[in-house]
Design a protein around this motif. Structure first.
Motif, mmCIF file in Angstrom:
data_model
loop_
_atom_site.group_PDB
_atom_site.id
_atom_site.type_symbol
_atom_site.label_atom_id
_atom_site.label_comp_id
_atom_site.label_asym_id
_atom_site.label_seq_id
_atom_site.Cartn_x
_atom_site.Cartn_y
_atom_site.Cartn_z
ATOM 1 N N SER A 90 0.815 -1.220 0.000
ATOM 2 C CA SER A 90 0.000 0.000 0.000
ATOM 3 C C SER A 90 0.850 1.271 0.000
ATOM 4 C CB SER A 90 -0.927 0.018 1.224
ATOM 5 O OG SER A 90 -0.194 0.246 2.422
ATOM 6 N N ILE A 91 2.143 1.125 0.298
ATOM 7 C CA ILE A 91 3.035 2.297 0.303
ATOM 8 C C ILE A 91 3.387 2.656 -1.145
ATOM 9 C CG2 ILE A 91 5.211 3.244 1.145
ATOM 10 C CD1 ILE A 91 3.194 2.476 3.342
ATOM 11 N N ASP A 92 3.272 3.914 -1.455
ATOM 12 C CA ASP A 92 3.547 4.395 -2.816
ATOM 13 C C ASP A 92 4.945 3.972 -3.267
ATOM 14 O OD1 ASP A 92 4.169 6.025 -5.095
ATOM 15 O OD2 ASP A 92 2.532 7.362 -4.516
ATOM 16 N N LYS A 93 5.017 3.365 -4.452
ATOM 17 C CA LYS A 93 6.300 2.906 -4.985
ATOM 18 C C LYS A 93 7.278 4.056 -5.201
ATOM 19 C CE LYS A 93 4.462 -1.200 -7.309
ATOM 20 N NZ LYS A 93 4.287 -1.900 -8.607
ATOM 21 N N GLY A 94 6.739 5.245 -5.366
ATOM 22 C CA GLY A 94 7.593 6.407 -5.564
ATOM 23 C C GLY A 94 8.518 6.662 -4.385
ATOM 24 N N GLN A 95 8.097 6.221 -3.191
ATOM 25 C CA GLN A 95 8.935 6.429 -2.009
ATOM 26 C C GLN A 95 10.195 5.577 -2.080
ATOM 27 O OE1 GLN A 95 7.196 6.906 1.838
ATOM 28 N NE2 GLN A 95 5.128 7.104 1.029
ATOM 29 N N MET A 96 10.056 4.355 -2.590
ATOM 30 C CA MET A 96 11.231 3.503 -2.765
ATOM 31 C C MET A 96 12.166 4.103 -3.810
ATOM 32 S SD MET A 96 13.010 0.747 -2.097
ATOM 33 C CE MET A 96 11.983 -0.479 -1.271
ATOM 34 N N GLU A 97 11.595 4.592 -4.885
ATOM 35 C CA GLU A 97 12.405 5.192 -5.948
ATOM 36 C C GLU A 97 13.120 6.445 -5.440
ATOM 37 O OE1 GLU A 97 9.565 5.906 -9.010
ATOM 38 O OE2 GLU A 97 9.319 3.776 -9.504
ATOM 39 N N ALA A 98 12.419 7.232 -4.621
ATOM 40 C CA ALA A 98 13.036 8.447 -4.069
ATOM 41 C C ALA A 98 14.184 8.090 -3.130
ATOM 42 C CB ALA A 98 11.978 9.263 -3.325
ATOM 43 N N ALA A 99 13.987 7.043 -2.338
ATOM 44 C CA ALA A 99 15.034 6.615 -1.412
ATOM 45 C C ALA A 99 16.263 6.120 -2.161
ATOM 46 C CB ALA A 99 14.493 5.507 -0.506
ATOM 47 N N GLU A 100 16.035 5.361 -3.239
ATOM 48 C CA GLU A 100 17.156 4.864 -4.034
ATOM 49 C C GLU A 100 17.901 6.008 -4.724
ATOM 50 O OE1 GLU A 100 15.183 1.983 -6.512
ATOM 51 O OE2 GLU A 100 15.717 0.336 -5.177
ATOM 52 N N SER A 101 17.144 7.037 -5.104
ATOM 53 C CA SER A 101 17.786 8.195 -5.753
ATOM 54 C C SER A 101 18.661 8.967 -4.774
ATOM 55 C CB SER A 101 16.722 9.125 -6.345
ATOM 56 O OG SER A 101 15.983 9.771 -5.320
ATOM 57 N N LEU A 102 18.386 8.800 -3.480
ATOM 58 C CA LEU A 102 19.194 9.450 -2.439
ATOM 59 C C LEU A 102 20.390 8.595 -2.034
ATOM 60 C CD1 LEU A 102 16.352 10.863 -0.162
ATOM 61 C CD2 LEU A 102 17.854 12.167 -1.690
ATOM 62 N N GLY A 103 20.528 7.445 -2.676
ATOM 63 C CA GLY A 103 21.695 6.592 -2.415
ATOM 64 C C GLY A 103 21.443 5.438 -1.466
ATOM 65 N N GLN A 128 17.955 -0.737 3.043
ATOM 66 C CA GLN A 128 17.915 0.467 3.874
ATOM 67 C C GLN A 128 16.590 1.196 3.716
ATOM 68 O OE1 GLN A 128 21.463 2.393 2.329
ATOM 69 N NE2 GLN A 128 22.661 1.849 4.159
ATOM 70 N N ALA A 129 16.116 1.289 2.468
ATOM 71 C CA ALA A 129 14.849 1.973 2.214
ATOM 72 C C ALA A 129 13.684 1.236 2.878
ATOM 73 C CB ALA A 129 14.611 2.087 0.715
ATOM 74 N N MET A 130 13.711 -0.084 2.811
ATOM 75 C CA MET A 130 12.652 -0.878 3.447
ATOM 76 C C MET A 130 12.670 -0.671 4.963
ATOM 77 S SD MET A 130 10.730 -2.651 1.307
ATOM 78 C CE MET A 130 10.150 -4.121 2.115
ATOM 79 N N ARG A 131 13.863 -0.713 5.544
ATOM 80 C CA ARG A 131 13.986 -0.605 6.996
ATOM 81 C C ARG A 131 13.649 0.787 7.513
ATOM 82 N NH1 ARG A 131 18.865 -1.807 7.289
ATOM 83 N NH2 ARG A 131 19.821 0.176 7.864
ATOM 84 N N ARG A 132 14.111 1.832 6.794
ATOM 85 C CA ARG A 132 13.969 3.199 7.287
ATOM 86 C C ARG A 132 12.672 3.887 6.849
ATOM 87 N NH1 ARG A 132 20.095 5.484 5.987
ATOM 88 N NH2 ARG A 132 21.241 3.945 7.238
ATOM 89 N N ILE A 133 12.151 3.514 5.691
ATOM 90 C CA ILE A 133 11.010 4.252 5.127
ATOM 91 C C ILE A 133 9.750 3.392 4.979
ATOM 92 C CG2 ILE A 133 10.186 5.527 3.105
ATOM 93 C CD1 ILE A 133 13.118 6.404 2.662
ATOM 94 N N ILE A 134 9.890 2.246 4.322
ATOM 95 C CA ILE A 134 8.711 1.436 4.001
ATOM 96 C C ILE A 134 8.147 0.729 5.237
ATOM 97 C CG2 ILE A 134 7.773 -0.376 2.520
ATOM 98 C CD1 ILE A 134 8.734 2.137 1.044
ATOM 99 N N PHE A 135 9.006 0.012 5.967
ATOM 100 C CA PHE A 135 8.533 -0.763 7.112
ATOM 101 C C PHE A 135 7.808 0.066 8.175
ATOM 102 C CE2 PHE A 135 11.606 -4.581 6.565
ATOM 103 C CZ PHE A 135 10.677 -5.204 5.750
ATOM 104 N N PRO A 136 8.377 1.223 8.587
ATOM 105 C CA PRO A 136 7.675 2.007 9.613
ATOM 106 C C PRO A 136 6.261 2.418 9.193
ATOM 107 C CG PRO A 136 9.936 2.756 9.399
ATOM 108 C CD PRO A 136 9.697 1.813 8.259
ATOM 109 N N GLN A 137 6.103 2.823 7.943
ATOM 110 C CA GLN A 137 4.779 3.219 7.456
ATOM 111 C C GLN A 137 3.857 2.007 7.323
ATOM 112 O OE1 GLN A 137 4.739 6.429 4.302
ATOM 113 N NE2 GLN A 137 6.861 5.751 4.107
ATOM 114 N N ALA A 138 4.409 0.897 6.818
ATOM 115 C CA ALA A 138 3.605 -0.312 6.632
ATOM 116 C C ALA A 138 3.129 -0.854 7.980
ATOM 117 C CB ALA A 138 4.413 -1.374 5.891
#
Length: 218
Positions: free
Chosen positions: A112-125, A130-140
């Motif tokens: 349910s988390i917008d895929k754009g968030q993963m893409e944005a995280a990857e664009s930040l390096g 890391q993106a799953m642990r720091r961004i996706i998992f907390p929201q999910a």
């Protein structure tokens, strides 16, 4: 009514001990189920087809067979391989059952988390981990709280089935008392009261967590 109150009072100590066992096996099984559910959810979302296939098979088998059959099969299967107490065998059986449903809850929350968030995280390096642990998992996790709360309540009610492998929890004690006194309706009503109290407590705790995390906004 007087006889019912006498039975309720005279068996209070026994039912409180049984309620403690019910809580213990419910909490232990749900902790294990949450770990199982998270791993299975990640397997189902994996790009590796074999992992996704295994996850789908596990979920399909668990959702397609009755819990009492799973408990009996796992209890007698586990105890033939490893010497375990009825408590731990029952907890593992309940965990494997609930894990399938929790896996679907986690999978839905992650997707349910917008895929754009993963893409944005990857664009930040960030790496995908890391993106799953720091961004996706907390929201999910935040989004999954209401559904998890419902599943935990179902898990509490499902724990009554471990009575059939000899664990002295609420339902097992009510069966024993009913058989000894021939007052089945009375003691099954008492068991229902204890389950209702525990479920109300679980519901209040879940609602408090939802409000604290403000699951309506992510």
């Amino acid at each position: 009514m007087g006889q019912f109150m006498d039975s309720l009072i005279s068996t209070f100590s026994g039912f409180m001990n049984a309620a403690l066992v019910t809580l213990q096996i419910t909490i232990v099984s749900l902790i294990m189920a949450s770990i199982i559910g998270l791993f299975v959810a990640l397997m189902k979302l994996s790009n590796k087809k074999i992992l996704s296939w295994i996850a789908n098979l596990y979920i399909g088998v668990i959702r397609g067979t009755p819990l009492i059959v799973q408990i009996m099969w796992l209890y007698f299967g586990i105890t033939q391989i490893v010497v375990l107490s009825a408590f731990w065998a029952g907890a593992i059986a309940l965990a494997i059952h609930s894990g399938a449903y929790i896996a679907e809850i986690f999978r839905g929350a992650i997707q349910s988390i917008d895929k754009g968030q993963m893409e944005a995280a990857e664009s930040l390096g960030m790496t995908k981990k890391q993106a799953m642990r720091r961004i996706i998992f907390p929201q999910a996790f935040k989004r999954s709280i209401p559904a998890l709360g419902n599943q935990f309540i179902i898990g509490l009610k499902d724990s009554s089935l471990v009575a059939f492998i000899g664990i002295t929890e609420i339902f097992n004690l009510s069966m024993s008392q009913a058989a000894a006194t021939f007052r089945q309706l009375e003691f099954y009503t008492i068991a229902g009261i204890y389950y209702l109290v525990l479920i109300v407590i679980f519901t209040l705790i879940t609602n408090k967590i939802e409000k604290r995390l403000d699951t309506g906004r992510v």
